[in-house]
Design an enzyme around this catalytic site. Sequence first.
Site, PDB file in Angstrom:
ATOM      1  N   ASP A  79       2.173  -9.624   8.908  1.00 14.02           N
ATOM      2  CA  ASP A  79       0.517  -9.768   9.202  1.00 14.02           C
ATOM      3  C   ASP A  79       0.278 -11.046   8.939  1.00 14.02           C
ATOM      4  O   ASP A  79      -0.160 -11.293   7.809  1.00 14.02           O
ATOM      5  CB  ASP A  79      -0.305  -9.023   7.907  1.00 14.02           C
ATOM      6  CG  ASP A  79       0.296  -7.158   8.149  1.00 14.02           C
ATOM      7  OD1 ASP A  79      -0.129  -6.473   8.528  1.00 14.02           O
ATOM      8  OD2 ASP A  79       1.151  -7.547   7.283  1.00 14.02           O
ATOM      9  N   GLY A 135       4.755 -10.886   4.202  1.00 11.17           N
ATOM     10  CA  GLY A 135       5.698  -9.907   6.003  1.00 11.17           C
ATOM     11  C   GLY A 135       4.869 -11.622   6.776  1.00 11.17           C
ATOM     12  O   GLY A 135       3.739 -11.271   6.666  1.00 11.17           O
ATOM     13  N   HIS A 141       9.056   0.912   3.651  1.00  8.47           N
ATOM     14  CA  HIS A 141      10.273   1.495   4.611  1.00  8.47           C
ATOM     15  C   HIS A 141      10.530   0.269   3.876  1.00  8.47           C
ATOM     16  O   HIS A 141      10.500  -0.912   3.339  1.00  8.47           O
ATOM     17  CB  HIS A 141       9.661   1.292   6.125  1.00  8.47           C
ATOM     18  CG  HIS A 141       8.136  -0.117   6.300  1.00  8.47           C
ATOM     19  ND1 HIS A 141       8.661  -1.132   6.236  1.00  8.47           N
ATOM     20  CD2 HIS A 141       6.926   0.542   6.523  1.00  8.47           C
ATOM     21  CE1 HIS A 141       7.177  -2.172   6.624  1.00  8.47           C
ATOM     22  NE2 HIS A 141       6.873  -0.681   6.608  1.00  8.47           N
ATOM     23  N   GLY A 200      11.349  -2.560   5.751  1.00  8.21           N
ATOM     24  CA  GLY A 200      10.238  -3.888   5.500  1.00  8.21           C
ATOM     25  C   GLY A 200       9.678  -4.107   4.490  1.00  8.21           C
ATOM     26  O   GLY A 200       9.797  -5.536   4.049  1.00  8.21           O
ATOM     27  N   HIS A 201       8.957  -3.431   3.699  1.00 13.70           N
ATOM     28  CA  HIS A 201       8.746  -3.844   1.817  1.00 13.70           C
ATOM     29  C   HIS A 201       9.973  -3.884   1.225  1.00 13.70           C
ATOM     30  O   HIS A 201       9.576  -4.848  -0.025  1.00 13.70           O
ATOM     31  CB  HIS A 201       8.614  -2.475   1.922  1.00 13.70           C
ATOM     32  CG  HIS A 201       6.928  -1.879   2.153  1.00 13.70           C
ATOM     33  ND1 HIS A 201       6.795   0.023   2.946  1.00 13.70           N
ATOM     34  CD2 HIS A 201       5.676  -2.586   2.616  1.00 13.70           C
ATOM     35  CE1 HIS A 201       5.770  -0.858   3.506  1.00 13.70           C
ATOM     36  NE2 HIS A 201       4.724  -1.598   3.047  1.00 13.70           N
ATOM     37  N   GLN A 216     -10.555  -2.715   2.032  1.00 12.28           N
ATOM     38  CA  GLN A 216     -10.198  -3.911   2.926  1.00 12.28           C
ATOM     39  C   GLN A 216     -10.486  -2.527   4.572  1.00 12.28           C
ATOM     40  O   GLN A 216     -10.003  -3.112   5.607  1.00 12.28           O
ATOM     41  CB  GLN A 216      -8.028  -4.365   2.899  1.00 12.28           C
ATOM     42  CG  GLN A 216      -7.649  -3.187   3.036  1.00 12.28           C
ATOM     43  CD  GLN A 216      -6.354  -3.742   2.182  1.00 12.28           C
ATOM     44  OE1 GLN A 216      -6.354  -3.896   1.181  1.00 12.28           O
ATOM     45  NE2 GLN A 216      -5.437  -3.677   3.296  1.00 12.28           N
ATOM     46  N   SER A 227       4.361   1.328   8.213  1.00 11.99           N
ATOM     47  CA  SER A 227       3.760   2.982   7.521  1.00 11.99           C
ATOM     48  C   SER A 227       2.143   3.812   8.362  1.00 11.99           C
ATOM     49  O   SER A 227       2.827   4.859   8.283  1.00 11.99           O
ATOM     50  CB  SER A 227       3.266   2.717   6.583  1.00 11.99           C
ATOM     51  OG  SER A 227       3.159   1.595   5.477  1.00 11.99           O
ATOM     52  N   MET A 238       0.785  -1.042  -0.222  1.00  9.27           N
ATOM     53  CA  MET A 238      -0.163   0.029   0.077  1.00  9.27           C
ATOM     54  C   MET A 238       1.029   1.112   0.273  1.00  9.27           C
ATOM     55  O   MET A 238       0.085   2.546   0.216  1.00  9.27           O
ATOM     56  CB  MET A 238      -1.169  -0.308   1.716  1.00  9.27           C
ATOM     57  CG  MET A 238      -1.945  -0.688   1.673  1.00  9.27           C
ATOM     58  SD  MET A 238      -3.372  -0.845   1.978  1.00  9.27           S
ATOM     59  CE  MET A 238      -2.300  -0.805   3.634  1.00  9.27           C
TER      60      MET A 238
HETATM   61  P1  AMP Z   1       1.165  -2.839   3.571  1.00 15.09           P
HETATM   62  O1  AMP Z   1       2.266  -1.901   2.459  1.00 15.09           O
HETATM   63  O2  AMP Z   1       1.170  -2.728   5.155  1.00 15.09           O
HETATM   64  O3  AMP Z   1       0.597  -3.278   2.713  1.00 15.09           O
HETATM   65  O4  AMP Z   1       2.133  -3.946   3.388  1.00 15.09           O
HETATM   66  C1  AMP Z   1       2.715  -4.666   1.988  1.00 15.09           C
HETATM   67  C2  AMP Z   1       4.081  -5.750   2.734  1.00 15.09           C
HETATM   68  O5  AMP Z   1       4.783  -5.605   2.970  1.00 15.09           O
HETATM   69  C3  AMP Z   1       2.743  -6.915   3.525  1.00 15.09           C
HETATM   70  O6  AMP Z   1       3.115  -8.406   2.926  1.00 15.09           O
HETATM   71  C4  AMP Z   1       2.815  -6.685   4.999  1.00 15.09           C
HETATM   72  O7  AMP Z   1       3.399  -7.903   5.707  1.00 15.09           O
HETATM   73  C5  AMP Z   1       4.592  -7.309   4.726  1.00 15.09           C
HETATM   74  N1  AMP Z   1       5.557  -6.331   6.043  1.00 15.09           N
HETATM   75  C6  AMP Z   1       5.225  -4.867   6.759  1.00 15.09           C
HETATM   76  N2  AMP Z   1       5.697  -4.399   7.348  1.00 15.09           N
HETATM   77  C7  AMP Z   1       6.704  -5.065   7.728  1.00 15.09           C
HETATM   78  C8  AMP Z   1       8.304  -5.028   8.201  1.00 15.09           C
HETATM   79  N3  AMP Z   1       7.689  -4.580   9.261  1.00 15.09           N
HETATM   80  N4  AMP Z   1       8.747  -5.970   7.890  1.00 15.09           N
HETATM   81  C9  AMP Z   1       8.473  -6.801   7.152  1.00 15.09           C
HETATM   82  N5  AMP Z   1       7.176  -7.247   6.115  1.00 15.09           N
HETATM   83  C10 AMP Z   1       6.898  -5.756   6.538  1.00 15.09           C
END
Ligand code: AMP
Length: 276
Positions: free
Chosen positions: A146, A143, A31, A33-34, A58, A182, A27
């Site tokens: 989630d 990740g 960061h 993590g992404h 969602q 985020s 989304m």
């Molecule tokens: P989001 O943009 O929040 O929908 O996350 C996109 C993907 O990045 C999802 O698969 C999340 O689980 C993963 N993600 C979010 N935060 C982290 C993190 N701190 N470490 C690893 N993956 C992450």
Amino acid sequence: MKTARTVAEMRALRGQLAGPVGFVPTMGFLHQGHLSLVDRARAENASVVVSIFVNPTQFGPREDYQTYPRDLQRDMAMLESSTDVLFLPDAPEMYPPGFNTWVEVAGITDRLEGASRPGHFRGVATVVAKLFNIVQPHRAYFGQKDAQQLAVIKKVVSDLNMPLEVIGLPTLREPDGLAMSSRNTYLNPEQRRAATVLYRALEMARQSRRSGERDASRLRAGMLALVQQEPQARVDYVSIADPNTLEELEEIDRPALASMAVWIGTTRLIDNTVLE
Ligand code: AMP
């Protein structure tokens, strides 16, 4: 890096990519993590597709869809060197007038995040199924942060015979343990300090499990008490559950998913760890 804003553009670019193709749905407001997911996709595939789509279906009516952080310029700079195609659909492209097909996973979506956020996983499962059909990746990266979402997506792929592999990767954390998210950008400095309480509670659970604790209720009570010591925090749930079914455990006689959702002010944070 090429960008596609429509399904037709994405399909045309997909046709030119060498396989295997790795895919990272996000989304945005990226960061590290992404980026860890993108790096893994890069290492394991000939081509990498990333999507940025803040998926309205969602979010609940009282949730943060409108205010969800967005910074496309910064995101594009972060992806430039590692991504072949960035897919950036808007909401009408994904949900044109008359859109009326939904993917619902029964059972595991009733609990935890599903219980607190009715309809959330229907939106997630639907958008991910659409993205998989549009991008047609060989592998998709998510990740563990989630954890329930990962379980739901694995179930969709398995139940609907989708021809791809779903890969879950570890949570990246800030130096003080806070899981990167985020939504951390919503926190003021005082709340940012308080937000470490999630990690501290999970660490306490790990420690306690390592010392031989097998009673899940005692573990939940300990986590709850620790979070309640933090005046800025309000617990939504704490859970010690089976990692596959997400049903609450009484006795910890197998690896268990310790997870929680906690409000820090108006920001809802989630985190989890597996107790081996
Ligand atoms: P989001 O943009 O929040 O929908 O996350 C996109 C993907 O990045 C999802 O698969 C999340 O689980 C993963 N993600 C979010 N935060 C982290 C993190 N701190 N470490 C690893 N993956 C992450």
